[in-house]
Design a protein around this motif. Structure first.
Motif, PDB file in Angstrom:
ATOM      1  N   LEU A  15       0.789  -1.222   0.109  1.00 37.08           N
ATOM      2  CA  LEU A  15      -0.255  -0.186   0.042  1.00 37.08           C
ATOM      3  C   LEU A  15       0.846   1.247  -0.184  1.00 37.08           C
ATOM      4  O   LEU A  15       0.473   2.240  -0.634  1.00 37.08           O
ATOM      5  CB  LEU A  15      -1.008   0.020   1.121  1.00 37.08           C
ATOM      6  N   GLY A  16       1.924   1.365   0.807  1.00 31.82           N
ATOM      7  CA  GLY A  16       2.885   2.337   0.673  1.00 31.82           C
ATOM      8  C   GLY A  16       3.511   2.706  -0.736  1.00 31.82           C
ATOM      9  O   GLY A  16       3.481   3.914  -1.130  1.00 31.82           O
ATOM     10  N   ALA A  17       3.888   1.456  -1.376  1.00 32.88           N
ATOM     11  CA  ALA A  17       4.237   1.825  -2.897  1.00 32.88           C
ATOM     12  C   ALA A  17       2.938   2.375  -3.566  1.00 32.88           C
ATOM     13  O   ALA A  17       3.322   3.431  -4.482  1.00 32.88           O
ATOM     14  CB  ALA A  17       4.671   0.482  -3.237  1.00 32.88           C
ATOM     15  N   SER A  18       2.013   1.831  -3.327  1.00 34.23           N
ATOM     16  CA  SER A  18       0.889   2.205  -4.108  1.00 34.23           C
ATOM     17  C   SER A  18       0.636   3.880  -3.973  1.00 34.23           C
ATOM     18  O   SER A  18       0.134   4.637  -5.023  1.00 34.23           O
ATOM     19  CB  SER A  18      -0.532   1.457  -3.740  1.00 34.23           C
ATOM     20  N   MET A  19       0.502   4.451  -2.930  1.00 34.60           N
ATOM     21  CA  MET A  19       0.387   5.788  -2.346  1.00 34.60           C
ATOM     22  C   MET A  19       1.489   6.557  -3.103  1.00 34.60           C
ATOM     23  O   MET A  19       1.301   7.590  -3.627  1.00 34.60           O
ATOM     24  CB  MET A  19       0.175   6.001  -1.102  1.00 34.60           C
ATOM     25  N   LEU A  20       2.932   6.004  -2.898  1.00 34.71           N
ATOM     26  CA  LEU A  20       3.881   6.524  -3.447  1.00 34.71           C
ATOM     27  C   LEU A  20       3.854   6.859  -4.951  1.00 34.71           C
ATOM     28  O   LEU A  20       4.325   8.034  -5.375  1.00 34.71           O
ATOM     29  CB  LEU A  20       5.141   5.839  -3.269  1.00 34.71           C
ATOM     30  N   SER A  21       3.149   5.857  -5.602  1.00 36.98           N
ATOM     31  CA  SER A  21       3.094   6.015  -7.173  1.00 36.98           C
ATOM     32  C   SER A  21       2.088   7.366  -7.451  1.00 36.98           C
ATOM     33  O   SER A  21       2.222   7.630  -8.574  1.00 36.98           O
ATOM     34  CB  SER A  21       2.600   4.575  -7.724  1.00 36.98           C
ATOM     35  N   GLN A  22       1.224   7.519  -6.662  1.00 37.65           N
ATOM     36  CA  GLN A  22       0.277   8.635  -6.661  1.00 37.65           C
ATOM     37  C   GLN A  22       0.794   9.953  -6.177  1.00 37.65           C
ATOM     38  O   GLN A  22       0.032  10.931  -5.799  1.00 37.65           O
ATOM     39  CB  GLN A  22      -1.082   8.200  -6.423  1.00 37.65           C
ATOM     40  N   LYS A  23       2.095  10.104  -5.888  1.00 37.82           N
ATOM     41  CA  LYS A  23       2.729  11.332  -5.450  1.00 37.82           C
ATOM     42  C   LYS A  23       2.327  11.512  -4.036  1.00 37.82           C
ATOM     43  O   LYS A  23       2.438  12.850  -3.622  1.00 37.82           O
ATOM     44  CB  LYS A  23       2.471  12.398  -6.375  1.00 37.82           C
ATOM     45  N   ALA A  24       1.712  10.622  -3.322  1.00 41.73           N
ATOM     46  CA  ALA A  24       1.504  11.064  -1.797  1.00 41.73           C
ATOM     47  C   ALA A  24       2.939  10.984  -0.925  1.00 41.73           C
ATOM     48  O   ALA A  24       3.865  10.523  -1.473  1.00 41.73           O
ATOM     49  CB  ALA A  24       0.420   9.955  -1.205  1.00 41.73           C
ATOM     50  N   ASP A  25       3.058  11.648   0.207  1.00 39.53           N
ATOM     51  CA  ASP A  25       4.075  11.796   0.889  1.00 39.53           C
ATOM     52  C   ASP A  25       3.989  10.607   1.938  1.00 39.53           C
ATOM     53  O   ASP A  25       3.098  10.762   2.635  1.00 39.53           O
ATOM     54  CB  ASP A  25       4.264  13.224   1.757  1.00 39.53           C
ATOM     55  N   VAL A  26       4.699   9.789   1.781  1.00 43.11           N
ATOM     56  CA  VAL A  26       4.664   8.399   2.577  1.00 43.11           C
ATOM     57  C   VAL A  26       5.691   8.281   3.747  1.00 43.11           C
ATOM     58  O   VAL A  26       6.689   8.318   3.034  1.00 43.11           O
ATOM     59  CB  VAL A  26       4.526   7.202   1.762  1.00 43.11           C
ATOM     60  N   SER A  27       5.302   7.888   4.825  1.00 46.34           N
ATOM     61  CA  SER A  27       6.246   7.581   5.960  1.00 46.34           C
ATOM     62  C   SER A  27       5.842   6.328   6.159  1.00 46.34           C
ATOM     63  O   SER A  27       4.778   5.640   6.350  1.00 46.34           O
ATOM     64  CB  SER A  27       6.273   8.484   7.039  1.00 46.34           C
ATOM     65  N   PHE A  28       7.038   5.549   6.664  1.00 39.42           N
ATOM     66  CA  PHE A  28       6.837   4.258   7.288  1.00 39.42           C
ATOM     67  C   PHE A  28       7.228   4.089   8.762  1.00 39.42           C
ATOM     68  O   PHE A  28       8.281   4.470   9.039  1.00 39.42           O
ATOM     69  CB  PHE A  28       7.614   3.094   6.582  1.00 39.42           C
ATOM     70  N   TYR A  29       6.293   3.625   9.529  1.00 42.65           N
ATOM     71  CA  TYR A  29       6.878   3.390  10.990  1.00 42.65           C
ATOM     72  C   TYR A  29       7.312   1.799  10.879  1.00 42.65           C
ATOM     73  O   TYR A  29       6.599   1.026  10.800  1.00 42.65           O
ATOM     74  CB  TYR A  29       5.757   3.436  12.137  1.00 42.65           C
ATOM     75  N   ALA A  30       8.491   1.481  11.225  1.00 45.66           N
ATOM     76  CA  ALA A  30       9.326   0.307  11.004  1.00 45.66           C
ATOM     77  C   ALA A  30      10.290   0.137  11.966  1.00 45.66           C
ATOM     78  O   ALA A  30      10.852   1.019  12.352  1.00 45.66           O
ATOM     79  CB  ALA A  30       9.872   0.099   9.575  1.00 45.66           C
ATOM     80  N   THR A  31      10.693  -1.113  12.334  1.00 42.11           N
ATOM     81  CA  THR A  31      11.819  -1.277  13.298  1.00 42.11           C
ATOM     82  C   THR A  31      12.661  -2.603  12.594  1.00 42.11           C
ATOM     83  O   THR A  31      12.138  -3.089  11.751  1.00 42.11           O
ATOM     84  CB  THR A  31      11.096  -1.667  14.621  1.00 42.11           C
TER      85      THR A  31
END
Length: 316
Positions: A15-31
């Motif tokens: 989903l992050g990649a999907s939103m990035l493809s539409q020029k959204a500003d995406v951040s991930f919370y990951a560890t």
């Protein structure tokens, strides 16, 4: 539009990649290793539909909420396993300053009533749910592969809030190649997914086989039929509803189309057991048991299946 993807498994990365493809500003919370992988290797969405690839400088990765600026996010996508919901909801509440005033939380998970932990801290018009029956896998820590597609992702509210505020998200996911829509009947579709997952996921673990193999044995079919009957009994006695009038009507579709379309699929529950991590059984058959006890419906087969999965988990 600023989006936080909380949960960096296959669904979250996809989903992050999907939103990035539409020029959204995406951040991930990951560890841990996943955070390192997407910081160093970038992010890819492969498999069905259009493939996407992004370099690490095209998104943010946070490992601590304290590092996130105030008033950053318009939306938070909850893509973690359901076992983390108590912790995630509490931490988001403790760090509400990172959310914009009109921020919406969308829960992309298996199970039913997953909004309940979040409703302890957020209002009914801030928390929404998604029905996802698209199959995602993660062949590498920074890659999400779409393996199965049958119907659109659906976005809506279990609390009767207006889903209009999610229309832009639905349009962007659709534009990325995965059809997505909003609905005012998300409960019906989540119960449809519960019927499918509760019948197939745990039994596939116990018998160590794909969805399709379960339908080739009269004994496993008897177990699945009983699980489906019990879920319909819960729905009938509760305030909920689903898309079919009877268990028999659902079973016709289940055996003729739903399972054949995903014949070779191993469930997420199966994959969790293989990795020796806790499953989402509490929000699948466990929810059926909880609601069955609340409304006085017989859920004895679901209890047996639930206890078998819990027995396997206890060995970890």
């Amino acid at each position: 539009m600023n989006i936080l993807i909380n949960g960096s498994g296959a669904v979250g990365l996809g989903l992050g990649a999907s939103m990035l493809s539409q020029k959204a500003d995406v951040s991930f919370y990951a560890t841990g290793k996943t955070a390192t992988a997407i910081k160093e290797n970038g992010l890819e969405r492969t498999g069905l539909f259009q493939h996407y690839s992004f370099t690490p400088d095209e998104y943010q990765v946070y490992e601590d909420y304290k590092d996130i600026p105030e008033k950053t996010f318009d939306y938070v996508f909850i893509c973690s396993k359901t076992v983390a919901n108590d912790d995630i909801s509490r931490k988001l509440a403790e760090n509400k300053e990172i959310l914009k005033d009109n921020c919406k939380i969308i829960i992309f998970q298996n199970g039913f009533a997953n909004d309940e932990p979040f409703l302890r801290y957020f209002s009914e018009d801030e928390v929404y749910c998604a029905r996802v029956i698209t199959g995602f896998s993660r062949p590498q820590r920074h890659i999400s592969e779409i393996t199965v597609y049958t119907e659109p992702i659906l976005l809506g509210s279990l609390q009767n809030a207006d889903p209009e505020c999610l229309e832009k998200i639905a349009q962007m996911i659709s534009a990325s190649g995965i059809k997505c829509e909003t609905t005012t009947e998300i409960d019906k579709y989540l119960w449809a997914k519960m019927l499918y997952n509760c019948a197939l996921n745990p039994l596939g673990v116990i018998l160590n086989c794909t969805y399709g193999k379960l339908t080739e044995n009269e004994y496993s079919k008897n177990i699945m039929d009983s699980i489906i009957d019990e879920i319909f009994a819960v729905i009938k006695k509760s305030e909920y509803s689903t898309l079919w009038d009877s268990a028999d009507e659902y079973r016709k579709l289940f055996y003729s189309k739903l399972v054949p379309d995903t014949y070779n699929h191993y469930s997420s529950t199966y994959q969790d057991i293989q990795k020796k991590i806790k499953t989402e059984i509490d929000t699948l058959n466990g929810t059926v048991i909880r609601l069955g006890e609340k409304y006085g419906a017989d859920v004895s087969t679901n209890k047996i299946i639930y206890n078998l999965i819990k027995s396997i988990e206890s060995e970890f």
